[in-house]
Design a protein around this motif. Sequence first.
Motif, PDB file in Angstrom:
ATOM      1  N   GLU A   2       0.855  -1.186   0.000  1.00 16.79           N
ATOM      2  CA  GLU A   2       0.000   0.000   0.000  1.00 16.79           C
ATOM      3  C   GLU A   2       0.891   1.235   0.000  1.00 16.79           C
ATOM      4  OE1 GLU A   2      -3.202   2.277   2.927  1.00 16.79           O
ATOM      5  OE2 GLU A   2      -2.596   0.203   3.339  1.00 16.79           O
ATOM      6  N   LEU A   3       0.793   2.007  -1.057  1.00 12.02           N
ATOM      7  CA  LEU A   3       1.587   3.224  -1.178  1.00 12.02           C
ATOM      8  C   LEU A   3       0.798   4.394  -0.617  1.00 12.02           C
ATOM      9  CD1 LEU A   3       4.215   4.460  -2.278  1.00 12.02           C
ATOM     10  CD2 LEU A   3       2.998   4.888  -4.415  1.00 12.02           C
ATOM     11  N   ARG A   4       1.402   5.086   0.348  1.00 11.95           N
ATOM     12  CA  ARG A   4       0.755   6.216   0.988  1.00 11.95           C
ATOM     13  C   ARG A   4       1.460   7.506   0.569  1.00 11.95           C
ATOM     14  NH1 ARG A   4       0.623   3.856   7.181  1.00 11.95           N
ATOM     15  NH2 ARG A   4      -0.762   2.073   6.797  1.00 11.95           N
ATOM     16  N   PRO A   5       0.953   8.191  -0.442  1.00  7.89           N
ATOM     17  CA  PRO A   5       1.638   9.410  -0.895  1.00  7.89           C
ATOM     18  C   PRO A   5       1.343  10.608   0.008  1.00  7.89           C
ATOM     19  CG  PRO A   5      -0.282   9.007  -2.233  1.00  7.89           C
ATOM     20  CD  PRO A   5      -0.206   7.865  -1.254  1.00  7.89           C
ATOM     21  N   PHE A   6       2.387  11.377   0.290  1.00  6.14           N
ATOM     22  CA  PHE A   6       2.259  12.630   1.025  1.00  6.14           C
ATOM     23  C   PHE A   6       2.994  13.702   0.241  1.00  6.14           C
ATOM     24  CE2 PHE A   6       1.755   9.347   4.201  1.00  6.14           C
ATOM     25  CZ  PHE A   6       0.649   9.791   4.918  1.00  6.14           C
TER      26      PHE A   6
ATOM     27  N   GLU B 209       5.142   6.361   1.650  1.00  5.01           N
ATOM     28  CA  GLU B 209       5.214   5.213   2.545  1.00  5.01           C
ATOM     29  C   GLU B 209       4.624   3.989   1.851  1.00  5.01           C
ATOM     30  OE1 GLU B 209       3.328   6.073   6.222  1.00  5.01           O
ATOM     31  OE2 GLU B 209       4.893   7.461   6.900  1.00  5.01           O
ATOM     32  N   MET B 210       5.322   2.871   1.995  1.00  2.00           N
ATOM     33  CA  MET B 210       4.852   1.593   1.468  1.00  2.00           C
ATOM     34  C   MET B 210       4.746   0.612   2.623  1.00  2.00           C
ATOM     35  SD  MET B 210       7.251   1.356  -1.913  1.00  2.00           S
ATOM     36  CE  MET B 210       8.643   2.136  -1.075  1.00  2.00           C
ATOM     37  N   LEU B 211       3.585  -0.007   2.757  1.00  4.57           N
ATOM     38  CA  LEU B 211       3.334  -0.932   3.851  1.00  4.57           C
ATOM     39  C   LEU B 211       3.153  -2.326   3.294  1.00  4.57           C
ATOM     40  CD1 LEU B 211       2.765  -1.380   6.879  1.00  4.57           C
ATOM     41  CD2 LEU B 211       0.343  -0.953   6.385  1.00  4.57           C
ATOM     42  N   PHE B 212       3.942  -3.290   3.830  1.00  2.00           N
ATOM     43  CA  PHE B 212       3.861  -4.685   3.419  1.00  2.00           C
ATOM     44  C   PHE B 212       3.577  -5.547   4.644  1.00  2.00           C
ATOM     45  CE2 PHE B 212       6.618  -2.680   0.321  1.00  2.00           C
ATOM     46  CZ  PHE B 212       6.189  -3.196  -0.881  1.00  2.00           C
ATOM     47  N   HIS B 213       2.777  -6.601   4.439  1.00  2.00           N
ATOM     48  CA  HIS B 213       2.514  -7.590   5.482  1.00  2.00           C
ATOM     49  C   HIS B 213       3.021  -8.937   4.989  1.00  2.00           C
ATOM     50  CE1 HIS B 213      -0.551 -10.024   8.058  1.00  2.00           C
ATOM     51  NE2 HIS B 213       0.645  -9.988   8.603  1.00  2.00           N
ATOM     52  N   LEU B 214       4.012  -9.511   5.676  1.00  2.00           N
ATOM     53  CA  LEU B 214       4.630 -10.773   5.276  1.00  2.00           C
ATOM     54  C   LEU B 214       4.415 -11.804   6.374  1.00  2.00           C
ATOM     55  CD1 LEU B 214       8.040  -9.445   3.904  1.00  2.00           C
ATOM     56  CD2 LEU B 214       5.940  -9.850   2.632  1.00  2.00           C
TER      57      LEU B 214
ATOM     58  N   LEU C 174       5.297 -10.416   9.949  1.00  2.00           N
ATOM     59  CA  LEU C 174       5.982  -9.132  10.020  1.00  2.00           C
ATOM     60  C   LEU C 174       5.241  -8.070   9.225  1.00  2.00           C
ATOM     61  CD1 LEU C 174       9.631 -10.375   9.355  1.00  2.00           C
ATOM     62  CD2 LEU C 174       8.605  -9.876  11.577  1.00  2.00           C
ATOM     63  N   LYS C 175       5.367  -6.854   9.675  1.00  2.00           N
ATOM     64  CA  LYS C 175       4.903  -5.685   8.941  1.00  2.00           C
ATOM     65  C   LYS C 175       6.104  -4.814   8.615  1.00  2.00           C
ATOM     66  CE  LYS C 175       0.205  -5.446  10.803  1.00  2.00           C
ATOM     67  NZ  LYS C 175      -0.776  -4.620  11.553  1.00  2.00           N
ATOM     68  N   LEU C 176       6.240  -4.473   7.344  1.00  2.00           N
ATOM     69  CA  LEU C 176       7.344  -3.642   6.881  1.00  2.00           C
ATOM     70  C   LEU C 176       6.790  -2.325   6.351  1.00  2.00           C
ATOM     71  CD1 LEU C 176       8.323  -6.749   6.403  1.00  2.00           C
ATOM     72  CD2 LEU C 176      10.143  -5.685   5.111  1.00  2.00           C
ATOM     73  N   LEU C 177       7.317  -1.254   6.862  1.00  2.00           N
ATOM     74  CA  LEU C 177       6.944   0.083   6.401  1.00  2.00           C
ATOM     75  C   LEU C 177       8.194   0.753   5.836  1.00  2.00           C
ATOM     76  CD1 LEU C 177       4.876   2.396   6.150  1.00  2.00           C
ATOM     77  CD2 LEU C 177       5.573   3.118   8.450  1.00  2.00           C
TER      78      LEU C 177
ATOM     79  N   GLU D  94      11.011   0.516   8.518  1.00  2.00           N
ATOM     80  CA  GLU D  94      10.517   0.183   9.848  1.00  2.00           C
ATOM     81  C   GLU D  94       9.958  -1.240   9.832  1.00  2.00           C
ATOM     82  OE1 GLU D  94       6.656   1.342  12.406  1.00  2.00           O
ATOM     83  OE2 GLU D  94       7.971   3.049  11.952  1.00  2.00           O
ATOM     84  N   LEU D  95      10.377  -2.032  10.804  1.00  2.00           N
ATOM     85  CA  LEU D  95      10.005  -3.447  10.865  1.00  2.00           C
ATOM     86  C   LEU D  95       9.463  -3.753  12.245  1.00  2.00           C
ATOM     87  CD1 LEU D  95      10.161  -6.418   9.744  1.00  2.00           C
ATOM     88  CD2 LEU D  95      12.472  -6.492  10.692  1.00  2.00           C
ATOM     89  N   GLN D  96       8.348  -4.505  12.285  1.00  2.00           N
ATOM     90  CA  GLN D  96       7.813  -4.964  13.557  1.00  2.00           C
ATOM     91  C   GLN D  96       6.994  -6.224  13.319  1.00  2.00           C
ATOM     92  OE1 GLN D  96       4.748  -2.502  15.390  1.00  2.00           O
ATOM     93  NE2 GLN D  96       4.532  -1.351  13.496  1.00  2.00           N
ATOM     94  N   GLY D  97       6.864  -7.035  14.390  1.00  3.13           N
ATOM     95  CA  GLY D  97       6.101  -8.269  14.264  1.00  3.13           C
ATOM     96  C   GLY D  97       6.612  -9.343  15.197  1.00  3.13           C
ATOM     97  N   HIS D  98       6.389 -10.600  14.807  1.00  4.59           N
ATOM     98  CA  HIS D  98       6.713 -11.752  15.642  1.00  4.59           C
ATOM     99  C   HIS D  98       7.471 -12.790  14.822  1.00  4.59           C
ATOM    100  CE1 HIS D  98       6.213 -14.616  18.952  1.00  4.59           C
ATOM    101  NE2 HIS D  98       5.915 -15.520  18.035  1.00  4.59           N
ATOM    102  N   LEU D  99       8.397 -13.502  15.510  1.00  4.40           N
ATOM    103  CA  LEU D  99       9.237 -14.498  14.854  1.00  4.40           C
ATOM    104  C   LEU D  99       9.387 -15.705  15.772  1.00  4.40           C
ATOM    105  CD1 LEU D  99      12.508 -13.827  12.911  1.00  4.40           C
ATOM    106  CD2 LEU D  99      12.550 -15.460  14.788  1.00  4.40           C
ATOM    107  N   ASP D 100       9.264 -16.916  15.203  1.00  2.00           N
ATOM    108  CA  ASP D 100       9.468 -18.172  15.938  1.00  2.00           C
ATOM    109  C   ASP D 100      10.532 -19.003  15.227  1.00  2.00           C
ATOM    110  OD1 ASP D 100       7.586 -17.680  17.896  1.00  2.00           O
ATOM    111  OD2 ASP D 100       5.963 -18.628  16.781  1.00  2.00           O
ATOM    112  N   LEU D 101      11.499 -19.482  15.978  1.00  3.84           N
ATOM    113  CA  LEU D 101      12.528 -20.379  15.464  1.00  3.84           C
ATOM    114  C   LEU D 101      12.490 -21.652  16.304  1.00  3.84           C
ATOM    115  CD1 LEU D 101      14.893 -20.770  13.491  1.00  3.84           C
ATOM    116  CD2 LEU D 101      16.383 -19.720  15.207  1.00  3.84           C
ATOM    117  N   THR D 102      12.259 -22.797  15.667  1.00  2.61           N
ATOM    118  CA  THR D 102      12.080 -24.048  16.408  1.00  2.61           C
ATOM    119  C   THR D 102      13.079 -25.107  15.950  1.00  2.61           C
ATOM    120  OG1 THR D 102      10.412 -24.834  14.827  1.00  2.61           O
ATOM    121  CG2 THR D 102       9.627 -23.616  16.748  1.00  2.61           C
ATOM    122  N   SER D 103      13.498 -25.927  16.914  1.00  2.00           N
ATOM    123  CA  SER D 103      14.340 -27.114  16.661  1.00  2.00           C
ATOM    124  C   SER D 103      15.595 -26.778  15.881  1.00  2.00           C
ATOM    125  CB  SER D 103      13.532 -28.190  15.914  1.00  2.00           C
ATOM    126  OG  SER D 103      12.394 -28.553  16.648  1.00  2.00           O
TER     127      SER D 103
END
Length: 322
Positions: free
Chosen positions: A208-212, A217-222, A253-256, A268-277
Amino acid sequence: MFTIKRLIYACVLIIGLLFGFVTLILPGIIVDQAKSLVAGETGRSLSIGSLSINPISLTVKIHDLSLSEVDPDTPFISWHKLTLSLSLKSLYHMAPIVDALHLERPYLHLERLAENRFNFSSLIPPPEEPADPASAGEPVRFSLNNLTIRNGTIELVDSSLEEPVQHTIRELNLALPAIGNLPYMVDNPVQPMLHAIVNDSPLDIKGELRPFSTSQEMLFHLALENIDLPFYLGYVPIKLPIQLRNGRLSFDLKLLYRLAAESGPELELQGHLDLTSLDILDRQNERLFFLPLLQVDIAPTYPLGQDIHLSNLRVYNLEVHL
């Protein structure tokens, strides 16, 4: 007056000659030199259908390029058309600024021949001695805008297995408004998106491109689950000092990506991460490290500025063997 006229005529003549040289003669020289250089340095064959340079619009177009494998009849990389548009502001910033880069029908053939050996391994230069951090200069400054790829294809063949496996990415379409570390913005950025068919499964990511007025701003959800790390680590083209026997990664993750004309890019990066075994062995097959579970909550973090914030870090039953 007569002298001024002659001077004007001389300037016009020089400009005309330079224009003719750049548009009519220089492309042929570049094509011939590129073919000779590639053949001499890599032993591969390079063919270019046509190359054109427009010094007025600062645009370069390359049609029907093909770089072969060592076998000249097998293509390694090719494309139908590449269009590159430079900005005059490159002179002001003393760094390359690309207003637009468009690639049509690119094709890439990758083949894993053995562990850490690929069909492009001969193209990778040998590792250099690590540079002294104190003497390291600033990172390369650049700005790449309006990157678009249309109808690309990537083939990956794993010939290292008893029964070769082929992975394909078809109908690759990509649009990125901006990449770089310079404070520069184009007037009409493309909408960010990624579409591809990966092994017959569709993949669609839309940003999503947010023009000002002063920033974009570009927002991605991964979000991905249970990525098999040893499987993908086998495709790393260099030999690692460790062995990864097991490990799975999941993230949400959400990337802005924010680009301002005055301050430059910001991620800008925020979110949650799991690493197993996670199970790591040395080259003697002795266990070095075992981590049953790692959970990370990432607060707003800015990787480009090396500003990392973790709101929560949970490590369960870690084992380290020295």
